[in-house]
Scaffold this motif. Structure first.
Motif, PDB file in Angstrom:
ATOM      1  N   ARG A  73       0.810  -1.221   0.000  1.00  0.00           N
ATOM      2  CA  ARG A  73       0.000   0.000   0.000  1.00  0.00           C
ATOM      3  C   ARG A  73       0.845   1.273   0.000  1.00  0.00           C
ATOM      4  NH1 ARG A  73      -5.044  -0.262   2.357  1.00  0.00           N
ATOM      5  NH2 ARG A  73      -5.063   1.964   1.848  1.00  0.00           N
ATOM      6  N   THR A  74       2.161   1.150   0.067  1.00  0.00           N
ATOM      7  CA  THR A  74       3.037   2.309   0.177  1.00  0.00           C
ATOM      8  C   THR A  74       4.091   2.286  -0.920  1.00  0.00           C
ATOM      9  OG1 THR A  74       4.458   1.107   1.751  1.00  0.00           O
ATOM     10  CG2 THR A  74       2.707   2.501   2.672  1.00  0.00           C
ATOM     11  N   GLU A  75       4.851   3.396  -1.020  1.00  0.00           N
ATOM     12  CA  GLU A  75       5.837   3.509  -2.089  1.00  0.00           C
ATOM     13  C   GLU A  75       7.259   3.755  -1.589  1.00  0.00           C
ATOM     14  OE1 GLU A  75       4.570   6.516  -4.779  1.00  0.00           O
ATOM     15  OE2 GLU A  75       2.749   5.453  -5.395  1.00  0.00           O
ATOM     16  N   ASN A  76       7.409   4.561  -0.549  1.00  0.00           N
ATOM     17  CA  ASN A  76       8.741   5.007  -0.156  1.00  0.00           C
ATOM     18  C   ASN A  76       9.138   4.645   1.265  1.00  0.00           C
ATOM     19  OD1 ASN A  76       9.304   6.513  -2.654  1.00  0.00           O
ATOM     20  ND2 ASN A  76       7.648   7.860  -1.956  1.00  0.00           N
ATOM     21  N   VAL A  77       8.188   4.549   2.172  1.00  0.00           N
ATOM     22  CA  VAL A  77       8.513   4.333   3.572  1.00  0.00           C
ATOM     23  C   VAL A  77       9.185   2.975   3.746  1.00  0.00           C
ATOM     24  CG1 VAL A  77       6.304   3.239   4.233  1.00  0.00           C
ATOM     25  CG2 VAL A  77       7.551   4.629   5.900  1.00  0.00           C
ATOM     26  N   ARG A  78      10.212   2.920   4.614  1.00  0.00           N
ATOM     27  CA  ARG A  78      10.895   1.654   4.861  1.00  0.00           C
ATOM     28  C   ARG A  78      10.030   0.769   5.759  1.00  0.00           C
ATOM     29  NH1 ARG A  78      15.647   0.899   2.808  1.00  0.00           N
ATOM     30  NH2 ARG A  78      16.154  -0.779   4.265  1.00  0.00           N
ATOM     31  N   ILE A  79      10.250  -0.529   5.644  1.00  0.00           N
ATOM     32  CA  ILE A  79       9.414  -1.528   6.290  1.00  0.00           C
ATOM     33  C   ILE A  79      10.266  -2.225   7.351  1.00  0.00           C
ATOM     34  CG2 ILE A  79       7.984  -3.563   5.911  1.00  0.00           C
ATOM     35  CD1 ILE A  79       7.003  -1.042   4.447  1.00  0.00           C
ATOM     36  N   GLY A  80       9.956  -1.976   8.641  1.00  0.00           N
ATOM     37  CA  GLY A  80      10.833  -2.428   9.711  1.00  0.00           C
ATOM     38  C   GLY A  80      10.250  -3.520  10.586  1.00  0.00           C
ATOM     39  N   HIS A  81      10.970  -4.621  10.716  1.00  0.00           N
ATOM     40  CA  HIS A  81      10.669  -5.618  11.739  1.00  0.00           C
ATOM     41  C   HIS A  81      11.327  -5.136  13.035  1.00  0.00           C
ATOM     42  CE1 HIS A  81       8.678  -9.107   9.938  1.00  0.00           C
ATOM     43  NE2 HIS A  81       9.356  -8.839   8.826  1.00  0.00           N
ATOM     44  N   GLY A  82      10.491  -4.758  13.997  1.00  0.00           N
ATOM     45  CA  GLY A  82      11.064  -4.222  15.226  1.00  0.00           C
ATOM     46  C   GLY A  82      10.493  -4.880  16.479  1.00  0.00           C
ATOM     47  N   VAL A  83      10.610  -6.159  16.692  1.00  0.00           N
ATOM     48  CA  VAL A  83      11.579  -7.042  16.056  1.00  0.00           C
ATOM     49  C   VAL A  83      10.936  -8.392  15.752  1.00  0.00           C
ATOM     50  CG1 VAL A  83      13.552  -6.007  17.259  1.00  0.00           C
ATOM     51  CG2 VAL A  83      12.377  -7.942  18.319  1.00  0.00           C
ATOM     52  N   THR A  84      11.699  -9.261  15.047  1.00  0.00           N
ATOM     53  CA  THR A  84      11.363 -10.673  14.954  1.00  0.00           C
ATOM     54  C   THR A  84      11.933 -11.394  16.167  1.00  0.00           C
ATOM     55  OG1 THR A  84      11.548 -10.573  12.540  1.00  0.00           O
ATOM     56  CG2 THR A  84      11.577 -12.754  13.550  1.00  0.00           C
ATOM     57  N   LEU A  85      11.113 -12.197  16.839  1.00  0.00           N
ATOM     58  CA  LEU A  85      11.625 -13.016  17.945  1.00  0.00           C
ATOM     59  C   LEU A  85      12.435 -14.153  17.334  1.00  0.00           C
ATOM     60  CD1 LEU A  85       8.546 -13.107  20.351  1.00  0.00           C
ATOM     61  CD2 LEU A  85      10.455 -11.493  20.272  1.00  0.00           C
ATOM     62  N   THR A  86      13.718 -14.182  17.674  1.00  0.00           N
ATOM     63  CA  THR A  86      14.666 -14.987  16.915  1.00  0.00           C
ATOM     64  C   THR A  86      14.997 -16.352  17.512  1.00  0.00           C
ATOM     65  OG1 THR A  86      15.612 -12.875  16.196  1.00  0.00           O
ATOM     66  CG2 THR A  86      16.872 -14.838  15.682  1.00  0.00           C
ATOM     67  N   PRO A  87      14.940 -16.578  18.829  1.00  0.00           N
ATOM     68  CA  PRO A  87      15.178 -17.943  19.309  1.00  0.00           C
ATOM     69  C   PRO A  87      14.260 -18.948  18.610  1.00  0.00           C
ATOM     70  CG  PRO A  87      15.251 -16.418  21.146  1.00  0.00           C
ATOM     71  CD  PRO A  87      14.789 -15.631  19.950  1.00  0.00           C
ATOM     72  N   TYR A  88      14.767 -20.169  18.444  1.00  0.00           N
ATOM     73  CA  TYR A  88      14.158 -21.067  17.449  1.00  0.00           C
ATOM     74  C   TYR A  88      12.778 -21.576  17.808  1.00  0.00           C
ATOM     75  CZ  TYR A  88      15.912 -24.950  20.359  1.00  0.00           C
ATOM     76  OH  TYR A  88      16.170 -25.816  21.385  1.00  0.00           O
ATOM     77  N   ARG A  89      12.354 -21.554  19.082  1.00  0.00           N
ATOM     78  CA  ARG A  89      10.991 -21.987  19.363  1.00  0.00           C
ATOM     79  C   ARG A  89       9.972 -20.981  18.836  1.00  0.00           C
ATOM     80  NH1 ARG A  89      10.296 -26.784  22.359  1.00  0.00           N
ATOM     81  NH2 ARG A  89       8.133 -26.432  21.736  1.00  0.00           N
ATOM     82  N   TYR A  90      10.389 -19.729  18.653  1.00  0.00           N
ATOM     83  CA  TYR A  90       9.519 -18.731  18.020  1.00  0.00           C
ATOM     84  C   TYR A  90       9.585 -18.834  16.497  1.00  0.00           C
ATOM     85  CZ  TYR A  90       9.913 -16.445  22.634  1.00  0.00           C
ATOM     86  OH  TYR A  90       9.912 -16.160  23.976  1.00  0.00           O
ATOM     87  N   ASN A  91      10.791 -18.759  15.965  1.00  0.00           N
ATOM     88  CA  ASN A  91      10.991 -18.719  14.514  1.00  0.00           C
ATOM     89  C   ASN A  91      12.327 -19.378  14.169  1.00  0.00           C
ATOM     90  OD1 ASN A  91       8.782 -16.787  13.424  1.00  0.00           O
ATOM     91  ND2 ASN A  91       9.659 -15.613  15.109  1.00  0.00           N
ATOM     92  N   HIS A  92      12.304 -20.341  13.286  1.00  0.00           N
ATOM     93  CA  HIS A  92      13.552 -20.952  12.834  1.00  0.00           C
ATOM     94  C   HIS A  92      14.316 -19.937  11.974  1.00  0.00           C
ATOM     95  CE1 HIS A  92      16.313 -23.597  10.696  1.00  0.00           C
ATOM     96  NE2 HIS A  92      16.039 -24.549  11.602  1.00  0.00           N
ATOM     97  N   PRO A  93      15.639 -19.858  12.106  1.00  0.00           N
ATOM     98  CA  PRO A  93      16.400 -18.874  11.331  1.00  0.00           C
ATOM     99  C   PRO A  93      16.180 -18.960   9.824  1.00  0.00           C
ATOM    100  CG  PRO A  93      17.765 -19.775  13.062  1.00  0.00           C
ATOM    101  CD  PRO A  93      16.489 -20.560  13.086  1.00  0.00           C
ATOM    102  N   MET A  94      16.018 -20.169   9.291  1.00  0.00           N
ATOM    103  CA  MET A  94      15.800 -20.281   7.844  1.00  0.00           C
ATOM    104  C   MET A  94      14.472 -19.661   7.436  1.00  0.00           C
ATOM    105  SD  MET A  94      16.021 -23.625   5.337  1.00  0.00           S
ATOM    106  CE  MET A  94      17.669 -23.982   5.934  1.00  0.00           C
TER     107      MET A  94
END
Length: 356
Positions: free
Chosen positions: A68-89
């Protein structure tokens, strides 16, 4: 200095109908920020933190915003990174896909989560969360850069794998870390990561913290292919032409934000049911004190609240401390959508041109 928006998707006393409206309201707010020239929109990842943060699938929200946008940057602030939340791949794949679809507009931040609610719901091994996070920081930029990725570490053993797709930005999207203490900001700097911080502490303390971060960055051993030398703060913010009106909404929202956060992060107990946080107007004496203290030199820098003139003064203090970006928390649980839009517009037209 850069100016962005921060989305917890916060809502006091939600119902299915108001929660549904909240998501569409946040998209409208992000689209307006894009039109007005804000730098980025950032969205959190939280699970089970009802009322404090309904943003449990930021990758979906941010993809919709990117379309829906053109210029604004898209920020993950943050992704929960330990693997039970999200696998790194899976993180590497999703972020690269979003970078492609947004034409290279992604900022990627990571964190561990300090909430027992999330840690226990995902059956995390709490003592190793920091080590899990660090291993993922070393893996993910390699997945973005290597044609064939393989890994034999403490938590992950991955045979030779072609991780696709690859991101648009080279060598990869800028990397950031959530930082809640001076030591974590120094750690982020030593790893070559940008740092995302809640606004807190006096100008003197913030200046020292930024200086320590810069020193760590200067001698960084980066986990990625590039150093992200960038210090960001997330102050509560409502900016309206009428100073008192802005403060009534802003300080009420800020009080709800901090109280609701403490319910989840301040104890071992997991709140279930309605959240016991003040959502009503501030008493007159508390409001007057908050207004009077906004620019006092020894009061913690936690907000950008008031009319445009007052907000420009508050921003100057962050700038003098060396902050690179203010990620403004305007979407607060007690602030109506119409007021948030008015605040985004007022800041964009009356503050951003003079401070950006």
């Amino acid at each position: 200095m850069k100016f962005s928006l921060f989305f917890e998707m916060q809502i006091a006393s939600p119902t299915p109908a108001t929660e549904r409206k909240l998501f569409h309201d946040c998209v409208e707010q992000a689209v307006l920020a894009d039109r007005l020239g804000y730098h980025a929109v950032w969205a959190v990842e939280h699970h089970g933190l009802r009322e404090y943060a309904q943003s449990s699938a930021p990758e979906v929200f941010l993809a919709y915003v990117a379309a829906r946008t053109e210029n604004v940057r898209i920020g993950h602030g943050v992704t929960l990174t330990p693997y039970r939340y999200n696998h790194p791949m899976r993180i590497a794949e999703r972020v690269a896909t979003l970078d492609i679809l947004s034409n290279g507009r992604v900022n990627w931040g990571s964190g561990k989560s300090g909430s027992r609610t999330e840690q226990r719901a995902f059956e995390s091994d709490i003592p190793t969360l920091g080590a899990q996070w660090l291993e993922a920081q070393r893996m993910i930029p390699r997945m973005w850069q290597d044609e064939v990725f393989e890994w034999d570490g403490e938590f992950f053993t991955i045979p030779p794998t072609q991780v696709v797709p690859k991101p648009v930005q080279q060598p990869h999207p800028p990397m950031f870390a959530a930082c809640s203490t001076p030591s974590s900001a120094r750690e982020a700097g030593a790893l070559g990561l940008g740092t995302l911080n809640f606004a807190a502490g006096t100008q003197k303390k913030l200046t020292k913290r930024v200086q320590e971060y810069r020193a760590a960055v200067a001698s960084a051993d980066p986990v990625g292919g590039a150093v992200t030398n960038h210090y960001a703060c997330t102050p509560m913010s409502i900016v309206l032409d009428d100073d008192r009106r802005a403060c009534e909404y802003g300080f009420r929202g800020a009080r709800y934000f901090w109280q609701s956060q403490l319910k989840y992060y301040g104890s071992e107990n997991r709140p279930i049911g309605p959240l016991d946080a003040d959502s009503g107007p501030l008493p007159e004496d508390e409001l007057r004190t908050a207004m009077d203290d906004r620019l006092a030199p020894d009061v913690p820098l936690t907000g950008v609240i008031g009319d445009p003139a007052a907000c420009r003064e508050q921003i100057a203090r962050f700038a003098d401390a060396g902050v690179d970006e203010l990620i403004l928390v305007m979407q607060l649980g007690t602030v109506p959508h119409e007021i948030v839009l008015e605040s985004i517009r007022t800041f964009g037209e009356r503050v951003l041109p003079y401070c950006g």
